[in-house]
Write an enzyme that holds these catalytic residues in place. Structure first.
Site, PDB file in Angstrom:
ATOM      1  N   ARG A   1      -8.700  -0.284   3.789  1.00 44.69           N
ATOM      2  CA  ARG A   1      -7.711   0.682   3.305  1.00 44.69           C
ATOM      3  C   ARG A   1      -6.368  -0.004   3.028  1.00 44.69           C
ATOM      4  O   ARG A   1      -5.610   0.480   2.180  1.00 44.69           O
ATOM      5  CB  ARG A   1      -7.482   1.787   4.348  1.00 44.69           C
ATOM      6  CG  ARG A   1      -8.642   2.741   4.507  1.00 44.69           C
ATOM      7  CD  ARG A   1      -8.267   3.874   5.445  1.00 44.69           C
ATOM      8  NE  ARG A   1      -6.933   4.322   5.154  1.00 44.69           N
ATOM      9  CZ  ARG A   1      -5.965   4.548   6.058  1.00 44.69           C
ATOM     10  NH1 ARG A   1      -6.206   4.400   7.326  1.00 44.69           N
ATOM     11  NH2 ARG A   1      -4.766   4.951   5.688  1.00 44.69           N
TER      12      ARG A   1
ATOM     13  N   CYS B   1      -5.576  13.434  12.754  1.00 47.03           N
ATOM     14  CA  CYS B   1      -5.517  12.021  12.361  1.00 47.03           C
ATOM     15  C   CYS B   1      -5.651  11.203  13.635  1.00 47.03           C
ATOM     16  O   CYS B   1      -5.215  11.634  14.707  1.00 47.03           O
ATOM     17  CB  CYS B   1      -4.175  11.761  11.684  1.00 47.03           C
ATOM     18  SG  CYS B   1      -3.829  10.040  11.386  1.00 47.03           S
TER      19      CYS B   1
ATOM     20  N   LYS C   1       0.841  -1.219   0.000  1.00 45.02           N
ATOM     21  CA  LYS C   1       0.000   0.000   0.000  1.00 45.02           C
ATOM     22  C   LYS C   1       0.862   1.251   0.000  1.00 45.02           C
ATOM     23  O   LYS C   1       0.678   2.150  -0.826  1.00 45.02           O
ATOM     24  CB  LYS C   1      -0.916   0.006   1.230  1.00 45.02           C
ATOM     25  CG  LYS C   1      -1.660   1.330   1.408  1.00 45.02           C
ATOM     26  CD  LYS C   1      -2.508   1.356   2.654  1.00 45.02           C
ATOM     27  CE  LYS C   1      -1.794   1.741   3.910  1.00 45.02           C
ATOM     28  NZ  LYS C   1      -1.578   3.186   4.111  1.00 45.02           N
ATOM     29  N   ASN C   2       1.799   1.334   0.945  1.00 47.40           N
ATOM     30  CA  ASN C   2       2.540   2.586   1.088  1.00 47.40           C
ATOM     31  C   ASN C   2       3.480   2.848  -0.085  1.00 47.40           C
ATOM     32  O   ASN C   2       3.782   4.007  -0.371  1.00 47.40           O
ATOM     33  CB  ASN C   2       3.322   2.603   2.412  1.00 47.40           C
ATOM     34  CG  ASN C   2       2.393   2.821   3.598  1.00 47.40           C
ATOM     35  OD1 ASN C   2       1.209   3.104   3.418  1.00 47.40           O
ATOM     36  ND2 ASN C   2       2.931   2.699   4.803  1.00 47.40           N
TER      37      ASN C   2
ATOM     38  N   ARG D   1      -4.709  10.956   3.926  1.00 44.42           N
ATOM     39  CA  ARG D   1      -3.571  11.868   4.093  1.00 44.42           C
ATOM     40  C   ARG D   1      -2.566  11.770   2.960  1.00 44.42           C
ATOM     41  O   ARG D   1      -1.954  12.753   2.581  1.00 44.42           O
ATOM     42  CB  ARG D   1      -2.837  11.536   5.387  1.00 44.42           C
ATOM     43  CG  ARG D   1      -3.500  11.925   6.639  1.00 44.42           C
ATOM     44  CD  ARG D   1      -2.568  11.590   7.776  1.00 44.42           C
ATOM     45  NE  ARG D   1      -1.256  12.163   7.552  1.00 44.42           N
ATOM     46  CZ  ARG D   1      -0.914  13.397   7.858  1.00 44.42           C
ATOM     47  NH1 ARG D   1      -1.769  14.185   8.434  1.00 44.42           N
ATOM     48  NH2 ARG D   1       0.306  13.845   7.601  1.00 44.42           N
TER      49      ARG D   1
ATOM     50  N   ARG E   1       0.414  14.664  13.245  1.00 47.64           N
ATOM     51  CA  ARG E   1       0.843  14.482  11.853  1.00 47.64           C
ATOM     52  C   ARG E   1       0.802  15.753  11.010  1.00 47.64           C
ATOM     53  O   ARG E   1       0.053  15.855  10.028  1.00 47.64           O
ATOM     54  CB  ARG E   1       0.022  13.383  11.178  1.00 47.64           C
ATOM     55  CG  ARG E   1       0.175  12.053  11.862  1.00 47.64           C
ATOM     56  CD  ARG E   1      -0.544  10.958  11.148  1.00 47.64           C
ATOM     57  NE  ARG E   1       0.237  10.347  10.101  1.00 47.64           N
ATOM     58  CZ  ARG E   1      -0.198   9.336   9.371  1.00 47.64           C
ATOM     59  NH1 ARG E   1      -1.394   8.844   9.569  1.00 47.64           N
ATOM     60  NH2 ARG E   1       0.562   8.808   8.431  1.00 47.64           N
ATOM     61  N   PRO E   2       1.616  16.754  11.348  1.00 48.31           N
ATOM     62  CA  PRO E   2       1.681  17.960  10.512  1.00 48.31           C
ATOM     63  C   PRO E   2       2.395  17.683   9.191  1.00 48.31           C
ATOM     64  O   PRO E   2       2.957  16.596   8.998  1.00 48.31           O
ATOM     65  CB  PRO E   2       2.501  18.921  11.380  1.00 48.31           C
ATOM     66  CG  PRO E   2       3.340  18.043  12.244  1.00 48.31           C
ATOM     67  CD  PRO E   2       2.544  16.778  12.472  1.00 48.31           C
TER      68      PRO E   2
ATOM     69  N   LEU F   1       7.307  19.553   7.438  1.00 50.70           N
ATOM     70  CA  LEU F   1       8.588  19.119   6.848  1.00 50.70           C
ATOM     71  C   LEU F   1       8.493  18.982   5.329  1.00 50.70           C
ATOM     72  O   LEU F   1       9.462  19.245   4.614  1.00 50.70           O
ATOM     73  CB  LEU F   1       9.044  17.789   7.470  1.00 50.70           C
ATOM     74  CG  LEU F   1       9.199  17.813   8.996  1.00 50.70           C
ATOM     75  CD1 LEU F   1       9.586  16.435   9.511  1.00 50.70           C
ATOM     76  CD2 LEU F   1      10.229  18.857   9.419  1.00 50.70           C
TER      77      LEU F   1
ATOM     78  N   ILE G   1       7.185   7.101  17.256  1.00 53.89           N
ATOM     79  CA  ILE G   1       6.872   7.864  16.029  1.00 53.89           C
ATOM     80  C   ILE G   1       5.585   8.674  16.172  1.00 53.89           C
ATOM     81  O   ILE G   1       5.556   9.868  15.849  1.00 53.89           O
ATOM     82  CB  ILE G   1       6.748   6.916  14.801  1.00 53.89           C
ATOM     83  CG1 ILE G   1       7.971   6.004  14.690  1.00 53.89           C
ATOM     84  CG2 ILE G   1       6.516   7.710  13.518  1.00 53.89           C
ATOM     85  CD1 ILE G   1       9.237   6.658  14.209  1.00 53.89           C
TER      86      ILE G   1
ATOM     87  N   ASP H   1       4.286   0.763  12.072  1.00 49.25           N
ATOM     88  CA  ASP H   1       3.128   0.109  11.457  1.00 49.25           C
ATOM     89  C   ASP H   1       2.983  -1.361  11.871  1.00 49.25           C
ATOM     90  O   ASP H   1       2.015  -2.013  11.480  1.00 49.25           O
ATOM     91  CB  ASP H   1       3.212   0.205   9.925  1.00 49.25           C
ATOM     92  CG  ASP H   1       2.834   1.598   9.422  1.00 49.25           C
ATOM     93  OD1 ASP H   1       2.376   2.425  10.229  1.00 49.25           O
ATOM     94  OD2 ASP H   1       3.003   1.851   8.211  1.00 49.25           O
TER      95      ASP H   1
HETATM   96  C1  UD1 Z   1       4.193   7.021   6.487  1.00 49.59           C
HETATM   97  C2  UD1 Z   1       3.337   5.817   6.249  1.00 49.59           C
HETATM   98  C3  UD1 Z   1       2.745   5.325   7.565  1.00 49.59           C
HETATM   99  C4  UD1 Z   1       3.841   5.085   8.590  1.00 49.59           C
HETATM  100  C5  UD1 Z   1       4.744   6.311   8.718  1.00 49.59           C
HETATM  101  C6  UD1 Z   1       5.953   6.075   9.601  1.00 49.59           C
HETATM  102  C7  UD1 Z   1       2.443   6.126   4.025  1.00 49.59           C
HETATM  103  C8  UD1 Z   1       1.269   6.420   3.170  1.00 49.59           C
HETATM  104  N1  UD1 Z   1       2.256   6.164   5.336  1.00 49.59           N
HETATM  105  O1  UD1 Z   1       3.356   8.055   6.982  1.00 49.59           O
HETATM  106  O2  UD1 Z   1       2.038   4.104   7.310  1.00 49.59           O
HETATM  107  O3  UD1 Z   1       3.265   4.822   9.852  1.00 49.59           O
HETATM  108  O4  UD1 Z   1       5.239   6.700   7.416  1.00 49.59           O
HETATM  109  O5  UD1 Z   1       6.691   5.009   9.123  1.00 49.59           O
HETATM  110  O6  UD1 Z   1       3.513   5.823   3.540  1.00 49.59           O
HETATM  111  N2  UD1 Z   1       6.124  14.699  10.906  1.00 49.59           N
HETATM  112  C9  UD1 Z   1       6.210  16.040  11.182  1.00 49.59           C
HETATM  113  N3  UD1 Z   1       6.097  16.923  10.145  1.00 49.59           N
HETATM  114  C10 UD1 Z   1       5.913  16.507   8.856  1.00 49.59           C
HETATM  115  C11 UD1 Z   1       5.844  15.136   8.584  1.00 49.59           C
HETATM  116  C12 UD1 Z   1       5.947  14.239   9.640  1.00 49.59           C
HETATM  117  O7  UD1 Z   1       6.376  16.437  12.327  1.00 49.59           O
HETATM  118  O8  UD1 Z   1       5.834  17.352   7.961  1.00 49.59           O
HETATM  119  C13 UD1 Z   1       6.246  13.723  12.021  1.00 49.59           C
HETATM  120  C14 UD1 Z   1       4.959  12.893  12.171  1.00 49.59           C
HETATM  121  O9  UD1 Z   1       4.016  13.556  12.968  1.00 49.59           O
HETATM  122  C15 UD1 Z   1       5.502  11.637  12.823  1.00 49.59           C
HETATM  123  C16 UD1 Z   1       6.900  11.507  12.187  1.00 49.59           C
HETATM  124  O10 UD1 Z   1       7.238  12.782  11.673  1.00 49.59           O
HETATM  125  O11 UD1 Z   1       5.663  11.841  14.199  1.00 49.59           O
HETATM  126  C17 UD1 Z   1       6.979  10.496  11.073  1.00 49.59           C
HETATM  127  O12 UD1 Z   1       5.931  10.719  10.149  1.00 49.59           O
HETATM  128  P1  UD1 Z   1       6.090  10.366   8.597  1.00 49.59           P
HETATM  129  O13 UD1 Z   1       7.273   9.488   8.401  1.00 49.59           O
HETATM  130  O14 UD1 Z   1       6.038  11.624   7.817  1.00 49.59           O
HETATM  131  O15 UD1 Z   1       4.786   9.536   8.321  1.00 49.59           O
HETATM  132  P2  UD1 Z   1       3.879   9.555   7.012  1.00 49.59           P
HETATM  133  O16 UD1 Z   1       4.720   9.801   5.813  1.00 49.59           O
HETATM  134  O17 UD1 Z   1       2.706  10.428   7.252  1.00 49.59           O
END
Ligand code: UD1
Length: 447
Positions: A425, A143, A42-43, A119, A148-149, A152, A355, A333
């Site tokens: 999903r 979420c 999926k991812n 998302r 989950r902002p 970044l 995380i 996950d």
């Molecule tokens: C992806 C995966 C999700 C998995 C996660 C962590 C997909 C579609 N989803 O989610 O299944 O659980 O990686 O392996 O691939 N963060 C910020 N600012 C940002 C982005 C992230 O602070 O702009 C923080 C998040 O809140 C979290 C951490 O960084 O605490 C990691 O998140 P991230 O790796 O970005 O997760 P996703 O890409 O949303």
């Protein structure tokens, strides 16, 4: 192209409409045995799909899983002007083949209504910006598993030269004439999605873009490999430093989605908690070191072979101490599924979630089935119990839902898992795959 003797279908994707009344009923206690096919990830699919926006030539994805999130993403791509042709669209087919073509991008907006439900829709931001020079994407909002902002994602694009403005719940992004100039961005924390957005945007930049402390999940390697097949120039694939020399244009490609390491890990836990032996056909052990090491530490036998991985257990599980962290460490996950498995271990396990701040919502539901789990902040202590007892339980998010399925497989009596749309999903034909290896499981629909 063939479609089981039928012509391929050119289709606009239907928007996924969940059936809120669907439930999964499991009568626990059966030992699982047999071969279980692992679907495309999926991812990975969710970051390979938006690559179609980066070229006017066709991009074909093979081994595309049949999942609600994939269909929702297809629907979004159609709205942006991407035409889609699907093979293997018959219900009995597993991997589908999807050919996408973005001859012209007709819209550069990802609206709130779509982004709030999925998302991953924000992954069109980088490609739209790179190809069309502008994008307007809704902020995703809250979420279930945490804040989950997307700060970044935005900071990386800004470092490469994009101009960003956030108003009324939307981000408007644009690039200077001639494309993104390029630049360097060091992630303060590892982000999978932000790395993906930045790499896709950088592939069409006017200069060189460097990402430090980038995520190096296998799904990011899959993304980079597709981009390279499309003509991108990326150094450092599989490491935390990616150097992307932008190209003026990318071309089409045909690519197979990697196997789903989280689906494979989930079914490995199913074999372990039921004391069975399951062959995960198509699973790739190279992407799953931390998951397989944890299974071995729990006393589960893990035998990779040329067609997949065999997982065998006598049902006697040892407790573990596990902490989630970015790849190559143990994935967030898989935390909920391991927690379910460890409710049956012989002793106390300690799990730490680093995380996401709110990823223990399955705990009260597992407790309703007899699990003994104490949560203190980001740490959970799971004391193994002699038996779980089936109960009606409520799924709260995708992986939490799977932990309830796992507990149901091992519990005495019947478990009814509600809000099955979370599972749809991310788990392709879950009931069918589990029934085929001996589970007593069915989907019941009142709607
Ligand atoms: C992806 C995966 C999700 C998995 C996660 C962590 C997909 C579609 N989803 O989610 O299944 O659980 O990686 O392996 O691939 N963060 C910020 N600012 C940002 C982005 C992230 O602070 O702009 C923080 C998040 O809140 C979290 C951490 O960084 O605490 C990691 O998140 P991230 O790796 O970005 O997760 P996703 O890409 O949303």
């Amino acid at each position: 192209m063939t479609n089981g003797g039928q012509p391929p279908c050119t289709a606009r994707w239907r928007r996924y409409e969940p059936c809120p009344m669907d439930r999964i009923h499991i009568r626990g206690g059966n030992m699982l045995n047999g071969r279980l096919p692992i679907s495309g990830a999926k991812n990975a699919a969710l970051t390979l799909l938006p690559c179609a926006l980066l070229t006017d030539e066709p991009v074909t994805l093979r081994n595309l899983p049949r999942l609600a999130d994939v269909d929702s993403f297809g629907h979004l791509l159609n709205q942006l002007g991407v035409s889609t042709m699907i093979e293997g669209a018959r219900p009995e087919d597993f991997g589908r083949v999807l050919t996408m073509r973005a001859g012209r991008v007709t819209s550069t907006e990802a609206p709130y209504d779509i982004v709030r439900k999925m998302r991953a829709s924000i992954l069109v931001l980088g490609p739209l910006l790179a190809r069309a020079g502008e994008a307007r994407v809704s902020l995703p909002g809250g979420c279930a598993i945490g804040n989950r902002p997307i700060d970044l994602h935005l900071k990386a694009l800004e470092a490469f030269g994009a101009t960003l403005e956030t108003t009324a719940g939307y981000v408007r992004a644009s690039v200077p004439d001639g494309g993104l100039p390029g630049g360097i961005y060091t992630f303060p924390v590892v982000s999978v999605g932000a790395t993906e957005n930045a790499v896709m945007a950088a592939s069409l930049a006017n200069g060189t873009c460097i990402l430090e402390n980038a995520a190096r999940e296998p799904e990011i390697v899959d993304l980079c490999n597709l981009l390279v097949a499309m003509g991108a120039d990326i150094e450092g694939i599989g490491t935390d430093k990616l150097i992307i020399h932008g190209r003026e244009r990318l071309h089409g490609a045909t690519y197979s989605v990697m196997p789903d390491r989280i689906e494979a890990g989930s079914y490995a836990c199913a074999a372990a908690i039921t004391g069975g032996s399951v062959d995960l056909i198509g699973a790739n052990a190279d992407d799953m070191h931390a998951i397989l090491a944890a299974l071995r530490d729990a006393g589960v036998q893990v035998d990779p072979h040329k067609d997949g991985i065999r997982i065998s257990s006598d049902g006697k599980l040892k407790p573990l101490t596990l902490s989630t962290a970015p790849f190559p460490a143990f994935p967030t996950d898989m935390q909920a599924q391991f927690m379910a498995m460890l409710t049956k271990a012989d002793g106390a396990s300690v799990l730490t979630e680093t995380i996401f701040e709110n990823r223990y919502m399955h705990v009260p539901e597992l407790a309703r089935m007899g699990a003994d789990i104490a949560v203190n902040g980001r740490t959970a202590v799971v004391r193994g119990v002699d038996k779980l007892v089936g109960a009606p339980v409520m799924a709260t998010d995708l992986r939490a839902s799977m932990s309830l399925i796992l507990a149901g497989l091992a519990a005495e009596g019947e478990t009814q898992v509600q809000r099955v749309y979370h599972l749809d999903r991310g788990y392709e034909r879950l009931e069918e795959k589990l029934s085929a290896v001996g589970a007593d499981i069915e989907r019941v629909s009142d709607g």
